[in-house]
Scaffold this motif. Sequence first.
Motif, PDB file in Angstrom:
ATOM      1  N   ALA A  52       0.528  -0.775  -0.034  1.00 31.92           N
ATOM      2  CA  ALA A  52       0.269  -0.114   0.192  1.00 31.92           C
ATOM      3  C   ALA A  52       0.668   1.265   0.375  1.00 31.92           C
ATOM      4  CB  ALA A  52      -0.748   0.237   1.109  1.00 31.92           C
ATOM      5  N   ALA A  53       0.457   2.161  -1.069  1.00 30.32           N
ATOM      6  CA  ALA A  53       0.997   3.692  -1.248  1.00 30.32           C
ATOM      7  C   ALA A  53       1.458   4.473   0.541  1.00 30.32           C
ATOM      8  CB  ALA A  53       0.788   4.114  -2.504  1.00 30.32           C
ATOM      9  N   ARG A  54       1.976   4.813   0.362  1.00 32.14           N
ATOM     10  CA  ARG A  54       1.916   5.708   1.757  1.00 32.14           C
ATOM     11  C   ARG A  54       1.798   7.440   1.179  1.00 32.14           C
ATOM     12  NH1 ARG A  54       6.218   2.596   3.358  1.00 32.14           N
ATOM     13  NH2 ARG A  54       8.172   3.850   2.924  1.00 32.14           N
ATOM     14  N   PRO A  55       1.327   8.351   2.132  1.00 30.66           N
ATOM     15  CA  PRO A  55       1.180   9.715   1.224  1.00 30.66           C
ATOM     16  C   PRO A  55       3.402   9.901   1.090  1.00 30.66           C
ATOM     17  CG  PRO A  55       0.225   9.486   3.575  1.00 30.66           C
ATOM     18  CD  PRO A  55       0.927   8.048   3.550  1.00 30.66           C
ATOM     19  N   ALA A  56       3.651   9.811   1.183  1.00 30.89           N
ATOM     20  CA  ALA A  56       4.890  10.215   1.188  1.00 30.89           C
ATOM     21  C   ALA A  56       5.778  10.025  -0.310  1.00 30.89           C
ATOM     22  CB  ALA A  56       6.192  10.112   2.031  1.00 30.89           C
ATOM     23  N   ALA A  57       5.058   8.657  -0.622  1.00 32.91           N
ATOM     24  CA  ALA A  57       5.385   7.827  -1.860  1.00 32.91           C
ATOM     25  C   ALA A  57       5.156   9.295  -2.996  1.00 32.91           C
ATOM     26  CB  ALA A  57       4.113   7.326  -2.092  1.00 32.91           C
ATOM     27  N   THR A  58       3.931  10.413  -3.142  1.00 31.00           N
ATOM     28  CA  THR A  58       3.343  11.178  -3.585  1.00 31.00           C
ATOM     29  C   THR A  58       4.465  12.269  -3.617  1.00 31.00           C
ATOM     30  OG1 THR A  58       1.950  12.199  -2.416  1.00 31.00           O
ATOM     31  CG2 THR A  58       1.340   9.915  -3.723  1.00 31.00           C
ATOM     32  N   ALA A  59       5.726  12.568  -3.551  1.00 33.02           N
ATOM     33  CA  ALA A  59       6.273  14.008  -2.735  1.00 33.02           C
ATOM     34  C   ALA A  59       6.286  13.905  -4.390  1.00 33.02           C
ATOM     35  CB  ALA A  59       6.832  13.787  -2.139  1.00 33.02           C
ATOM     36  N   PRO A  60       6.517  15.112  -4.640  1.00 37.76           N
ATOM     37  CA  PRO A  60       6.783  15.710  -5.874  1.00 37.76           C
ATOM     38  C   PRO A  60       8.617  15.408  -6.402  1.00 37.76           C
ATOM     39  CG  PRO A  60       6.146  18.118  -4.837  1.00 37.76           C
ATOM     40  CD  PRO A  60       5.813  16.826  -3.953  1.00 37.76           C
ATOM     41  N   SER A  61       8.543  15.318  -7.529  1.00 36.38           N
ATOM     42  CA  SER A  61       9.870  14.876  -7.446  1.00 36.38           C
ATOM     43  C   SER A  61      10.814  15.630  -8.766  1.00 36.38           C
ATOM     44  CB  SER A  61      10.388  13.224  -8.021  1.00 36.38           C
ATOM     45  OG  SER A  61       9.925  13.361  -9.825  1.00 36.38           O
ATOM     46  N   ALA A  62      12.150  15.135  -9.724  1.00 36.34           N
ATOM     47  CA  ALA A  62      11.871  16.515 -11.024  1.00 36.34           C
ATOM     48  C   ALA A  62      11.696  16.088 -11.989  1.00 36.34           C
ATOM     49  CB  ALA A  62      13.902  15.646 -10.615  1.00 36.34           C
ATOM     50  N   GLY A  63      11.078  14.785 -11.551  1.00 37.29           N
ATOM     51  CA  GLY A  63      10.621  14.167 -13.630  1.00 37.29           C
ATOM     52  C   GLY A  63       9.522  15.291 -13.526  1.00 37.29           C
ATOM     53  N   ARG A  64       8.501  14.504 -14.867  1.00 33.84           N
ATOM     54  CA  ARG A  64       7.560  15.151 -15.615  1.00 33.84           C
ATOM     55  C   ARG A  64       6.466  14.308 -14.804  1.00 33.84           C
ATOM     56  NH1 ARG A  64       9.482  14.707 -21.318  1.00 33.84           N
ATOM     57  NH2 ARG A  64      11.679  16.101 -21.167  1.00 33.84           N
ATOM     58  N   VAL A  65       5.392  15.142 -14.790  1.00 33.51           N
ATOM     59  CA  VAL A  65       4.420  14.648 -13.215  1.00 33.51           C
ATOM     60  C   VAL A  65       2.942  14.720 -14.224  1.00 33.51           C
ATOM     61  CG1 VAL A  65       2.946  14.453 -10.861  1.00 33.51           C
ATOM     62  CG2 VAL A  65       5.400  14.901 -10.919  1.00 33.51           C
ATOM     63  N   ARG A  66       2.049  13.850 -14.207  1.00 33.25           N
ATOM     64  CA  ARG A  66       0.496  13.313 -14.339  1.00 33.25           C
ATOM     65  C   ARG A  66      -0.426  13.012 -13.215  1.00 33.25           C
ATOM     66  NH1 ARG A  66      -2.236  11.109 -19.659  1.00 33.25           N
ATOM     67  NH2 ARG A  66      -4.462  12.072 -19.664  1.00 33.25           N
ATOM     68  N   THR A  67      -1.224  13.440 -12.466  1.00 34.89           N
ATOM     69  CA  THR A  67      -2.031  12.548 -12.174  1.00 34.89           C
ATOM     70  C   THR A  67      -3.267  12.093 -13.047  1.00 34.89           C
ATOM     71  OG1 THR A  67      -1.333  13.889 -10.507  1.00 34.89           O
ATOM     72  CG2 THR A  67      -3.408  13.204 -10.114  1.00 34.89           C
ATOM     73  N   TYR A  68      -3.913  10.397 -12.564  1.00 40.19           N
ATOM     74  CA  TYR A  68      -4.554  10.008 -13.120  1.00 40.19           C
ATOM     75  C   TYR A  68      -6.181  10.065 -12.172  1.00 40.19           C
ATOM     76  CZ  TYR A  68      -6.648   6.253 -15.079  1.00 40.19           C
ATOM     77  OH  TYR A  68      -7.750   5.581 -15.909  1.00 40.19           O
ATOM     78  N   ALA A  69      -7.695   9.736 -12.423  1.00 38.76           N
ATOM     79  CA  ALA A  69      -8.422   9.520 -11.509  1.00 38.76           C
ATOM     80  C   ALA A  69      -9.488   7.988 -12.202  1.00 38.76           C
ATOM     81  CB  ALA A  69      -9.387  10.632 -11.229  1.00 38.76           C
ATOM     82  N   PRO A  70      -8.772   7.158 -11.633  1.00 38.10           N
ATOM     83  CA  PRO A  70      -9.716   6.008 -12.664  1.00 38.10           C
ATOM     84  C   PRO A  70     -10.726   6.574 -11.751  1.00 38.10           C
ATOM     85  CG  PRO A  70      -8.299   4.820 -10.671  1.00 38.10           C
ATOM     86  CD  PRO A  70      -8.232   6.220 -10.779  1.00 38.10           C
ATOM     87  N   ASP A  71     -11.950   5.296 -12.984  1.00 35.77           N
ATOM     88  CA  ASP A  71     -13.151   5.672 -12.645  1.00 35.77           C
ATOM     89  C   ASP A  71     -13.805   4.236 -12.209  1.00 35.77           C
ATOM     90  OD1 ASP A  71     -12.538   3.546 -14.874  1.00 35.77           O
ATOM     91  OD2 ASP A  71     -14.139   4.044 -16.211  1.00 35.77           O
ATOM     92  N   GLY A  72     -12.663   3.522 -10.980  1.00 37.26           N
ATOM     93  CA  GLY A  72     -13.450   2.509 -11.087  1.00 37.26           C
ATOM     94  C   GLY A  72     -11.835   1.774 -10.007  1.00 37.26           C
ATOM     95  N   PRO A  73     -11.779   0.351  -9.450  1.00 27.46           N
ATOM     96  CA  PRO A  73     -11.138   0.460  -8.328  1.00 27.46           C
ATOM     97  C   PRO A  73      -9.588  -0.056  -9.269  1.00 27.46           C
ATOM     98  CG  PRO A  73     -12.558  -0.832  -7.507  1.00 27.46           C
ATOM     99  CD  PRO A  73     -13.504   0.244  -8.745  1.00 27.46           C
ATOM    100  N   LEU A  74      -8.397   0.346  -8.828  1.00 26.71           N
ATOM    101  CA  LEU A  74      -7.533   0.022  -9.699  1.00 26.71           C
ATOM    102  C   LEU A  74      -6.096  -0.732  -9.210  1.00 26.71           C
ATOM    103  CD1 LEU A  74      -6.505   2.133 -12.524  1.00 26.71           C
ATOM    104  CD2 LEU A  74      -4.245   1.039 -11.256  1.00 26.71           C
ATOM    105  N   ASP A  75      -5.779  -1.786  -8.853  1.00 33.45           N
ATOM    106  CA  ASP A  75      -4.287  -2.545  -8.909  1.00 33.45           C
ATOM    107  C   ASP A  75      -3.555  -2.502  -9.749  1.00 33.45           C
ATOM    108  OD1 ASP A  75      -3.484  -4.740  -7.578  1.00 33.45           O
ATOM    109  OD2 ASP A  75      -4.654  -5.368  -6.360  1.00 33.45           O
ATOM    110  N   LEU A  76      -2.519  -1.157  -8.833  1.00 32.05           N
ATOM    111  CA  LEU A  76      -1.593  -1.445  -9.831  1.00 32.05           C
ATOM    112  C   LEU A  76      -0.931  -3.058 -10.240  1.00 32.05           C
ATOM    113  CD1 LEU A  76       0.302   1.522  -8.412  1.00 32.05           C
ATOM    114  CD2 LEU A  76      -1.216   1.515 -10.756  1.00 32.05           C
ATOM    115  N   GLY A  77      -0.697  -4.009  -9.130  1.00 30.90           N
ATOM    116  CA  GLY A  77      -0.270  -5.238  -9.083  1.00 30.90           C
ATOM    117  C   GLY A  77      -0.807  -5.490  -9.681  1.00 30.90           C
ATOM    118  N   LEU A  78      -1.831  -5.974  -9.628  1.00 29.50           N
ATOM    119  CA  LEU A  78      -2.549  -6.895 -10.997  1.00 29.50           C
ATOM    120  C   LEU A  78      -2.325  -5.915 -12.322  1.00 29.50           C
ATOM    121  CD1 LEU A  78      -5.955  -7.544  -9.221  1.00 29.50           C
ATOM    122  CD2 LEU A  78      -4.441  -9.109  -9.822  1.00 29.50           C
ATOM    123  N   VAL A  79      -2.611  -4.159 -12.849  1.00 33.62           N
ATOM    124  CA  VAL A  79      -2.782  -3.621 -13.803  1.00 33.62           C
ATOM    125  C   VAL A  79      -1.466  -4.600 -14.710  1.00 33.62           C
ATOM    126  CG1 VAL A  79      -2.561  -1.613 -15.237  1.00 33.62           C
ATOM    127  CG2 VAL A  79      -4.414  -2.697 -13.366  1.00 33.62           C
TER     128      VAL A  79
END
Length: 335
Positions: free
Chosen positions: A23-50
């Motif tokens: 499970a991701a922690r809030p710290a995992a979403t801290a800004p970085s030097a890379g380019r960033v995009r946020t995406y809100a899926p329209d339902g449950p999404l399991d990164l390990g399965l996808v």
Amino acid sequence: MAGRFAPRPTRTTARGGEVVVPAARPAATAPSAGRVRTYAPDGPLDLGLVLGPLRRGPADPTFRAMPDGSVWRASLTPAGPGTLRVSAYGGAVRGEAWGPGADWLLDRLPEMLGAADDPSAFVPRHRLLAHARHRRPGLRLIRTGLVLESLIPSVLEQKVTTDEAYRAWRLLVRKFGEPAPGPAAGGRLWVMPAPRTWALIPSWEWHRAGVDNKRASTILRAVRVAARLEEAVGMEPREARARLEVVPGIGPWTSAEAVQRSHGAADEVTTGDLHLPGIVGWALAGDRHADDAVMLRLLEPYAGQRHRAARLILLSGAVPARRAPRMPVGDIRGL
């Protein structure tokens, strides 16, 4: 045989394609030097399965699942090498990317995570599948938009054990690929070789990696027409498979394994597999000796969603007990 001829049986490469992602922690979403995009899926999404079907073994140099709940991937995109870090927290997915291929990867982030997939199109007609879908609500079918990165490891997996195939992929990518751009999971990621680099790998290096001449020759033929094969991503899955199978050595098993990942093909079920028909037959009819014809007949009620049905069966764990020794691990390096 392969290509346009009847394939010999091989074996299932991804037992459902699941990777454990903490499970991701809030710290995992801290800004970085890379380019960033946020995406809100329209339902449950399991990164390990996808994203799981993209990992070729626990030591895959192009894939890392990190303790902070993020998943890292290194890809060779049409724009160049790119590194992608994906994390999910609070119902949103955050993508960060580095390298020349960063924009390409972020542009396709929603599609890669199954935005074009429609899980509601699947109607379970067996209790086992209804239960498996209920337990895996975050399953979406990935669509990478990259053909060669799924095709080459699938060729390496033809008619050998997973350990042999994963070892070959790991050795060849680390020796002939390039370090992934950006922080790249602590510098532990590699981008797979470009088509020209694959074509220039000496015969003895294939041998050292345990890759026989047939599989090496198939990869060499594929990379010589890499541009034409990548064009297949804009085709319907069935047409894409037909284009891939024009290359000698690429048959129905290999083309299905490739387009399942590159196209998110919900109906392209793998045939010619050593184990999958027996697993599907056992799960749906108690028939551990089912062949491809029986498997396809059992999956007829799921026409349009047969790959999803087969994957849910694999994820359900309904596998018949083993009655024969495991397939022996070959080693051609001493020959």
